[in-house]
Design a protein around this motif. Structure first.
Motif, PDB file in Angstrom:
ATOM      1  N   VAL A 392      57.939  55.603  18.269  1.00  0.00           N
ATOM      2  CA  VAL A 392      59.027  54.808  18.849  1.00  0.00           C
ATOM      3  C   VAL A 392      58.552  54.129  20.131  1.00  0.00           C
ATOM      4  O   VAL A 392      58.839  52.951  20.372  1.00  0.00           O
ATOM      5  CB  VAL A 392      60.265  55.686  19.122  1.00  0.00           C
ATOM      6  CG1 VAL A 392      61.309  54.912  19.925  1.00  0.00           C
ATOM      7  CG2 VAL A 392      60.874  56.169  17.808  1.00  0.00           C
ATOM      8  N   ALA A 393      57.823  54.869  20.964  1.00  0.00           N
ATOM      9  CA  ALA A 393      57.297  54.286  22.202  1.00  0.00           C
ATOM     10  C   ALA A 393      56.370  53.107  21.913  1.00  0.00           C
ATOM     11  O   ALA A 393      56.428  52.070  22.584  1.00  0.00           O
ATOM     12  CB  ALA A 393      56.555  55.349  23.003  1.00  0.00           C
ATOM     13  N   GLN A 449      57.089  42.963  27.868  1.00  0.00           N
ATOM     14  CA  GLN A 449      56.953  43.820  26.692  1.00  0.00           C
ATOM     15  C   GLN A 449      55.511  43.812  26.181  1.00  0.00           C
ATOM     16  O   GLN A 449      54.978  44.852  25.759  1.00  0.00           O
ATOM     17  CB  GLN A 449      57.892  43.353  25.580  1.00  0.00           C
ATOM     18  CG  GLN A 449      59.351  43.235  25.958  1.00  0.00           C
ATOM     19  CD  GLN A 449      59.922  44.530  26.507  1.00  0.00           C
ATOM     20  OE1 GLN A 449      59.628  45.611  26.008  1.00  0.00           O
ATOM     21  NE2 GLN A 449      60.739  44.418  27.540  1.00  0.00           N
ATOM     22  N   SER A 450      54.883  42.651  26.229  1.00  0.00           N
ATOM     23  CA  SER A 450      53.499  42.535  25.756  1.00  0.00           C
ATOM     24  C   SER A 450      52.539  43.306  26.656  1.00  0.00           C
ATOM     25  O   SER A 450      51.612  43.972  26.173  1.00  0.00           O
ATOM     26  CB  SER A 450      53.098  41.054  25.693  1.00  0.00           C
ATOM     27  OG  SER A 450      53.961  40.334  24.833  1.00  0.00           O
ATOM     28  N   LEU A 451      52.765  43.229  27.962  1.00  0.00           N
ATOM     29  CA  LEU A 451      51.965  44.019  28.896  1.00  0.00           C
ATOM     30  C   LEU A 451      52.169  45.510  28.672  1.00  0.00           C
ATOM     31  O   LEU A 451      51.226  46.310  28.743  1.00  0.00           O
ATOM     32  CB  LEU A 451      52.331  43.655  30.338  1.00  0.00           C
ATOM     33  CG  LEU A 451      51.789  42.328  30.878  1.00  0.00           C
ATOM     34  CD1 LEU A 451      52.508  41.958  32.171  1.00  0.00           C
ATOM     35  CD2 LEU A 451      50.274  42.419  31.100  1.00  0.00           C
ATOM     36  N   ASP A 452      53.416  45.886  28.404  1.00  0.00           N
ATOM     37  CA  ASP A 452      53.733  47.290  28.143  1.00  0.00           C
ATOM     38  C   ASP A 452      53.006  47.778  26.897  1.00  0.00           C
ATOM     39  O   ASP A 452      52.411  48.860  26.879  1.00  0.00           O
ATOM     40  CB  ASP A 452      55.253  47.456  27.992  1.00  0.00           C
ATOM     41  CG  ASP A 452      55.659  48.884  27.698  1.00  0.00           C
ATOM     42  OD1 ASP A 452      55.131  49.802  28.352  1.00  0.00           O
ATOM     43  OD2 ASP A 452      56.513  49.094  26.811  1.00  0.00           O
ATOM     44  N   LEU A 453      53.052  46.963  25.836  1.00  0.00           N
ATOM     45  CA  LEU A 453      52.400  47.368  24.585  1.00  0.00           C
ATOM     46  C   LEU A 453      50.891  47.527  24.773  1.00  0.00           C
ATOM     47  O   LEU A 453      50.325  48.590  24.467  1.00  0.00           O
ATOM     48  CB  LEU A 453      52.669  46.338  23.491  1.00  0.00           C
ATOM     49  CG  LEU A 453      51.914  46.598  22.171  1.00  0.00           C
ATOM     50  CD1 LEU A 453      52.449  47.834  21.474  1.00  0.00           C
ATOM     51  CD2 LEU A 453      51.961  45.383  21.262  1.00  0.00           C
ATOM     52  N   LEU A 454      50.243  46.477  25.272  1.00  0.00           N
ATOM     53  CA  LEU A 454      48.787  46.501  25.345  1.00  0.00           C
ATOM     54  C   LEU A 454      48.282  47.387  26.484  1.00  0.00           C
ATOM     55  O   LEU A 454      47.391  48.220  26.287  1.00  0.00           O
ATOM     56  CB  LEU A 454      48.252  45.073  25.505  1.00  0.00           C
ATOM     57  CG  LEU A 454      46.723  44.915  25.610  1.00  0.00           C
ATOM     58  CD1 LEU A 454      46.025  45.543  24.414  1.00  0.00           C
ATOM     59  CD2 LEU A 454      46.360  43.437  25.733  1.00  0.00           C
ATOM     60  N   GLY A 455      48.878  47.224  27.664  1.00  0.00           N
ATOM     61  CA  GLY A 455      48.375  47.938  28.832  1.00  0.00           C
ATOM     62  C   GLY A 455      48.731  49.409  28.855  1.00  0.00           C
ATOM     63  O   GLY A 455      47.868  50.273  29.107  1.00  0.00           O
ATOM     64  N   PRO A 524      49.677  36.926  22.765  1.00  0.00           N
ATOM     65  CA  PRO A 524      49.230  36.756  21.376  1.00  0.00           C
ATOM     66  C   PRO A 524      48.923  38.091  20.707  1.00  0.00           C
ATOM     67  O   PRO A 524      49.145  38.253  19.497  1.00  0.00           O
ATOM     68  CB  PRO A 524      47.994  35.869  21.483  1.00  0.00           C
ATOM     69  CG  PRO A 524      47.560  35.950  22.906  1.00  0.00           C
ATOM     70  CD  PRO A 524      48.790  36.193  23.709  1.00  0.00           C
ATOM     71  N   TYR A 525      48.436  39.053  21.476  1.00  0.00           N
ATOM     72  CA  TYR A 525      48.112  40.362  20.902  1.00  0.00           C
ATOM     73  C   TYR A 525      49.363  41.027  20.321  1.00  0.00           C
ATOM     74  O   TYR A 525      49.324  41.577  19.213  1.00  0.00           O
ATOM     75  CB  TYR A 525      47.487  41.267  21.970  1.00  0.00           C
ATOM     76  CG  TYR A 525      47.128  42.648  21.462  1.00  0.00           C
ATOM     77  CD1 TYR A 525      45.896  42.891  20.869  1.00  0.00           C
ATOM     78  CD2 TYR A 525      48.027  43.703  21.559  1.00  0.00           C
ATOM     79  CE1 TYR A 525      45.560  44.154  20.389  1.00  0.00           C
ATOM     80  CE2 TYR A 525      47.708  44.967  21.072  1.00  0.00           C
ATOM     81  CZ  TYR A 525      46.479  45.180  20.497  1.00  0.00           C
ATOM     82  OH  TYR A 525      46.166  46.435  20.009  1.00  0.00           O
ATOM     83  N   LEU A 526      50.474  40.988  21.042  1.00  0.00           N
ATOM     84  CA  LEU A 526      51.694  41.607  20.520  1.00  0.00           C
ATOM     85  C   LEU A 526      52.113  40.962  19.214  1.00  0.00           C
ATOM     86  O   LEU A 526      52.532  41.650  18.278  1.00  0.00           O
ATOM     87  CB  LEU A 526      52.825  41.549  21.546  1.00  0.00           C
ATOM     88  CG  LEU A 526      54.131  42.233  21.119  1.00  0.00           C
ATOM     89  CD1 LEU A 526      54.809  42.939  22.298  1.00  0.00           C
ATOM     90  CD2 LEU A 526      55.119  41.267  20.471  1.00  0.00           C
ATOM     91  N   ARG A 527      52.025  39.649  19.127  1.00  0.00           N
ATOM     92  CA  ARG A 527      52.407  38.984  17.881  1.00  0.00           C
ATOM     93  C   ARG A 527      51.479  39.384  16.725  1.00  0.00           C
ATOM     94  O   ARG A 527      51.929  39.527  15.587  1.00  0.00           O
ATOM     95  CB  ARG A 527      52.428  37.465  18.035  1.00  0.00           C
ATOM     96  CG  ARG A 527      53.675  36.955  18.727  1.00  0.00           C
ATOM     97  CD  ARG A 527      53.956  35.480  18.439  1.00  0.00           C
ATOM     98  NE  ARG A 527      54.281  35.184  17.064  1.00  0.00           N
ATOM     99  CZ  ARG A 527      55.477  35.379  16.512  1.00  0.00           C
ATOM    100  NH1 ARG A 527      56.459  35.919  17.236  1.00  0.00           N
ATOM    101  NH2 ARG A 527      55.697  35.058  15.250  1.00  0.00           N
TER     102      ARG A 527
END
Length: 596
Positions: A392-393, A449-455, A524-527
């Motif tokens: 979920v995280a 959100q993208s920073l949260d996902l990748l970082g 782009p990574y999140l997508r």
């Protein structure tokens, strides 16, 4: 103004055939007695409420908006909103997925999630009033004192009171460490809170007798930054001992924001002038407690755009079948008419299928995540709960950002189907585009959100969560790799999985040398990862549809056609996105700020 019919058949396909939720719920003692009949009944009744009660108020609510009486600081919602909320409460919808200990019906998050898709399709602005209440409920349930729970949770569960989250201030948005609101301790254990908050959705309204504000503020001598933030419960009216509302608390609406969309929701500037509140959790630990609310809201925003995607698609489809313009390039299709329906034109079909695919992919994805939340909260095995929580995280920022990006694309394409009529308010399509745009911004912008996902979620644990999810994909690919009928789905799925692994390692190595590489690559990574998730789910749906393709039920033929469109037309954007993510930070950071 248009139409909305809840997509119950596709919801049933996702819940019963893709996720097999009846069997999944048997493993969760709290939900073991919930069967397909109960699920279907709730979906059907939810469909009636949303299409018959809420949808007719969507366009009129957008045109009318909310009104602020400056003399009394009171807000009047659009005509019909208050009455619809009364029906919502009387129908028990507010209590659907809440704990029976506080008056809830104790149904799974999974089912509440499907209902919220319908609510958002029917009327996103209206849905934000009860939607935020559910986040307040979750936060108090996890971090509130016994007294706070007994006083406030039954009222939030019943829907008699609603909730808000008061975070943002005029000088700070995402960077909450800069907030200035102050809380002073009182001898009776309460606090007096002073400050100004902006962008507070549903901050003031006439739909419920009380509003429970969860407010971030600083206590005296708090550390600087985010480590010095505390969370407070600040009601509009102070509760009496018997649970009734008492004295008015000085937390008031100073203005309603003039905004691009969601006009039916009162987005307020809230002023606190020594408002009485009670701390939730420990001093200086408020951000941790508020994250329960924020994560619920992020999932909820994904549901908002999924709902808009579905309703925009439905109306564009009806229009495309009815509107006649020109003749088909391959020959006349409607000889009894002066022109053919525009659905015969390839690019109109591209627009429709884009919205259809993003609706069906988003429905499968959000239902999958909701099931993991139920497992996280209710599975008797601690290891299963931990694994579900990790998943979920990992997936929450993708739900928020990928689905809202796709909602913006889909509503724009659906509006385009209408041509010039799409730009005219009376058809209702431009409202969906306007409403969809905010979903990419609030509850943490999609870049956040993208920073949260990748970082944080991926590089922060050296890819452990991503690898676990990747193992599921790898196993599915291996199990179905020799099935010739599945090759058109398995090959691009496996290929994208390999590319995500390589891309993640490459960005991680760069980030060790230069942290800006994360910021340059993250969007782009999140997508790309979003497409990996959708590819996995679409491939599973294709497997089910292939097995039933000759059943005589055209639903499965349509599912296969949509899946093939997704893999042929939408998933290939990952090639461009990967090149963007790999291009590094130099092309973004080389130009001096003064030269822009």
């Amino acid at each position: 103004m248009g139409q909305y019919v809840a997509p119950i058949r596709d919801m049933q396909f996702v819940l019963h055939e893709l996720l097999n939720v009846q069997e999944e719920l048997k493993a969760l003692p709290d939900y073991a007695e919930i069967d397909a009949d109960i699920i279907n009944q709730v979906l059907e009744e939810g469909g009636k409420f949303t299409s018959e009660v809420l949808f007719p108020l969507n366009h009129s609510g957008d045109r009318e908006g909310c009104k602020l009486d400056v003399a009394t600081n009171s807000v009047t919602t659009p005509k019909g909103f208050k009455e619809a909320y009364k029906q919502y409460v009387e129908g028990g919808w507010a209590a659907l997925a809440c704990d029976p200990e506080y008056g809830g019906q104790g149904l799974p998050v999974l089912l509440n999630n499907s209902f919220y898709e319908m609510l958002n399709s029917a009327n996103q602005a209206w849905t934000m009033y009860p939607g935020l209440s559910h986040g307040a409920y979750e936060c108090l349930k996890e971090h509130g004192t016994d007294e706070q729970k007994s006083t406030y949770l039954p009222k939030l569960v019943s829907g008699e009171w609603t909730g808000t989250m008061c975070l943002t201030e005029p000088h700070c948005g995402t960077d909450l460490g800069m907030l200035r609101s102050k809380a002073l301790p009182q001898e009776d254990g309460s606090w007096l809170i002073t400050g100004n908050k902006i962008f507070i959705s549903a901050g003031e309204h006439d739909m419920a007798e009380n509003i429970v504000h969860l407010v971030l503020a600083r206590v005296p001598d708090a550390p600087e930054g985010s480590k010095g933030i505390s969370l407070f419960l600040v009601p509009k009216f102070l509760p009496n001992a018997d649970g009734t509302v008492g004295a008015r608390n000085p937390i008031t609406c100073g203005a309603i924001e003039e905004k691009m969309g969601i006009h039916g929701n009162s987005t307020c500037q809230m002023n606190l002038d020594g408002a009485k509140g009670w701390i939730i959790g420990q001093p200086n630990k408020g951000l941790n407690a508020m994250f329960v609310f924020m994560n619920a809201a992020r999932l909820g925003v994904g549901m908002q755009s999924l709902g808009l995607t579905e309703v925009a698609y439905q109306n564009a489809l009806v229009y495309a079948k009815d509107r006649i313009q020109m003749r088909s390039l391959s020959g006349v299709k409607a000889p009894d008419k002066p022109a053919d329906p525009i659905i015969v034109h390839p690019d109109v079909r591209r627009m429709l299928l884009t919205a259809k695919a993003y609706a069906e992919g988003g429905r499968a994805f959000t239902s999958y995540v909701a099931l993991q939340i139920d497992r996280e909260l209710h599975h008797p095995d601690a290891d299963v709960r931990k694994e579900a929580a990790d998943e979920v995280a990992l997936l929450t920022p993708i739900v928020k950002a990928f689905i809202t990006d796709n909602g913006w694309i889909a509503t724009s394409e659906a509006m385009q189907v209408f041509g010039g009529h799409g730009y005219i308010a009376e058809w209702g399509m431009e409202q969906y585009v306007r409403d969809a745009r905010i979903n990419m911004i609030y509850e943490g912008t999609n870049t956040i959100q993208s920073l949260d996902l990748l970082g944080r979620k991926i590089l922060g644990d050296n890819g452990a969560k991503l690898r676990k999810f990747g193992e599921k994909i790898k196993n599915f690919v291996e199990e179905n790799g020799t099935d010739e009928a599945m090759s058109e789905f398995i090959t691009p799925l496996g290929d994208l999985g390999d590319k995500v692994t390589k891309l993640t390692m490459e960005i991680g190595m760069k980030a060790f040398q230069n942290p800006d590489e994360v910021g340059a690559a993250c969007v782009p990574y999140l997508r790309v990862v979003g497409h990996l998730v959708y590819s996995y789910l679409f491939a599973q749906m294709a497997k089910i549809a292939l097995a039933k393709e000759d059943s005589g039920d055209n639903f499965y033929k349509a599912k296969l056609a949509t899946t093939r469109f997704y893999f042929a037309r939408l998933q290939p954007e990952t090639a461009t996105l990967i090149r963007q993510a790999r291009s590094g930070s130099a092309n973004l950071m080389a130009l001096d700020a003064d030269l822009f």
